[in-house]
Design an enzyme around this catalytic site. Structure first.
Site, PDB file in Angstrom:
ATOM      1  CG  HIS A   1     -12.672   0.367  -3.714  1.00  0.00           C
ATOM      2  ND1 HIS A   1     -11.327   0.186  -3.456  1.00  0.00           N
ATOM      3  CD2 HIS A   1     -13.299   0.249  -2.516  1.00  0.00           C
ATOM      4  CE1 HIS A   1     -11.159  -0.020  -2.160  1.00  0.00           C
ATOM      5  NE2 HIS A   1     -12.347   0.012  -1.577  1.00  0.00           N
TER       6      HIS A   1
ATOM      7  CG  ASP B   1      -9.508  -2.130  -6.671  1.00  0.00           C
ATOM      8  OD1 ASP B   1     -10.406  -1.657  -5.954  1.00  0.00           O
ATOM      9  OD2 ASP B   1      -8.330  -1.742  -6.637  1.00  0.00           O
TER      10      ASP B   1
ATOM     11  CD  GLU C   1     -10.778   4.383  -5.983  1.00  0.00           C
ATOM     12  OE1 GLU C   1     -11.028   3.304  -5.392  1.00  0.00           O
ATOM     13  OE2 GLU C   1      -9.686   4.966  -5.886  1.00  0.00           O
TER      14      GLU C   1
ATOM     15  CG  HIS D   1      -7.343  -2.802  -1.650  1.00  0.00           C
ATOM     16  ND1 HIS D   1      -7.911  -3.808  -2.404  1.00  0.00           N
ATOM     17  CD2 HIS D   1      -7.699  -1.638  -2.243  1.00  0.00           C
ATOM     18  CE1 HIS D   1      -8.579  -3.272  -3.420  1.00  0.00           C
ATOM     19  NE2 HIS D   1      -8.464  -1.960  -3.339  1.00  0.00           N
TER      20      HIS D   1
ATOM     21  CD  GLN E   1      -2.973   1.019   0.140  1.00  0.00           C
ATOM     22  OE1 GLN E   1      -3.418  -0.076  -0.190  1.00  0.00           O
ATOM     23  NE2 GLN E   1      -3.357   2.146  -0.448  1.00  0.00           N
TER      24      GLN E   1
END
Length: 298
Positions: free
Chosen positions: A268, A217, A265, A210, A173
């Site tokens: 997501h 995703d 997004e 995540h 990340q």
């Protein structure tokens, strides 16, 4: 005759001046009205954003017993008790009187942990990673079954969904964040500007769904791009409509950017459990707004 002709010219000239003056006044009036309307709309938007942020910041010192930090440590299985929800009872169950109509059970707490740029992943957060079939991705083992059911449900309706990103390590990340930040620096942005731009598209180091193994995703076989165009594909539309049936929400929706801190997004999807997912969709709430409404900030 010469005087008559001159008089007519004078009259036409004066009329032209008058018409020109009136047109200028009309244009000025229209321009002023448009400007005032834009200022009014901008003020209302700022006020609405400010009210949400004020409510959120009232609980910004603690989240499920966790002080906000720059980074987060390892993972813990006791995430529900460390992640921002004030349960209100010794058993950890929020009663009807503690909320505005949504009852949270103790066994659901792990799926409702909030993380964003203000709230890092709780210290010691932990989950068991399992592989997502037919991919090189992993996810929290508790999320795998509903995820696979969602993918299968889509397939039965002719959709071809692909999970292209699942669980990530803290290190991964941070790497993604630093890469995005460097991209903006290379584009001529200052360090501060690059940081603020990067956090609009990548969760800041120490945070992120995540990292918690709760997000995926998703794109499709025919549209392998993580951009806003995915929302207009059959798969994107199907996910928006049906993901809540399997316990997932479109985490960063359009129009919620000021609240979530992340740009739109449509790819997501975050697991929050069926009951919460249906509730959030019905009331058009982001997870942050849900926290404010339900008083879940510690």
């Amino acid at each position: 005759m010469k005087m008559d002709r001159q008089d007519r010219k004078t009259i036409r000239y004066r009329r032209l001046l008058i018409y020109t003056f009136l047109l200028v006044m009309v244009f000025m009036y229209i321009s002023t009205k448009i400007s005032m309307q834009k200022e009014k709309e901008a003020l209302l938007e700022v006020r609405e954003t400010s009210e949400v942020e004020t409510e959120m910041n009232q609980g910004a010192n603690t989240q499920i017993g966790t002080e906000p930090k720059e980074t987060a440590g390892s993972r813990t299985k006791d995430s529900g008790k460390n992640a921002g929800m004030d349960t209100g009872t010794d058993t950890g169950t929020v009663t009807e009187t503690d909320t505005t109509g949504f009852q949270i059970e103790e066994e659901d707490l792990w799926s409702l942990v909030l993380t964003n740029d203000k709230y890092p992943v709780p210290d010691g957060y932990e989950f068991r990673e399992v592989s997502i079939p037919d991919t090189d991705q992993t996810i929290d083992n508790r999320v795998l079954e509903p995820l696979m059911k969602m993918l299968d449900g889509a397939k039965k309706e002719g959709m071809n969904l692909i999970v292209c990103s699942g669980a990530r390590s803290f290190e991964k990340q941070e790497q993604l964040f630093q890469q995005k930040k460097q991209y903006y620096i290379d584009s001529g942005k200052t360090e501060e500007e690059a940081y603020n731009l990067a956090k609009r598209v990548i969760s800041v180091p120490g945070s992120g769904e995540h990292v918690m193994g709760l997000a995926a995703d998703i794109y499709s076989r025919d549209y392998k791009a993580l951009d806003e165009g995915f929302a207009d594909t059959p798969e994107g539309k199907w996910l928006r409509k049906n993901s809540c049936k399997y316990g997932f929400i479109l985490r960063y929706d359009k129009g919620k950017e000021a609240v979530t801190g992340i740009d739109y997004e449509p790819w997501h999807f975050r697991y929050v459990g069926k009951k919460a997912a249906k509730y959030l969709k019905k009331h058009k709430l982001s997870l942050e707004e849900f926290y404010v409404q339900e008083g879940l900030y510690g």
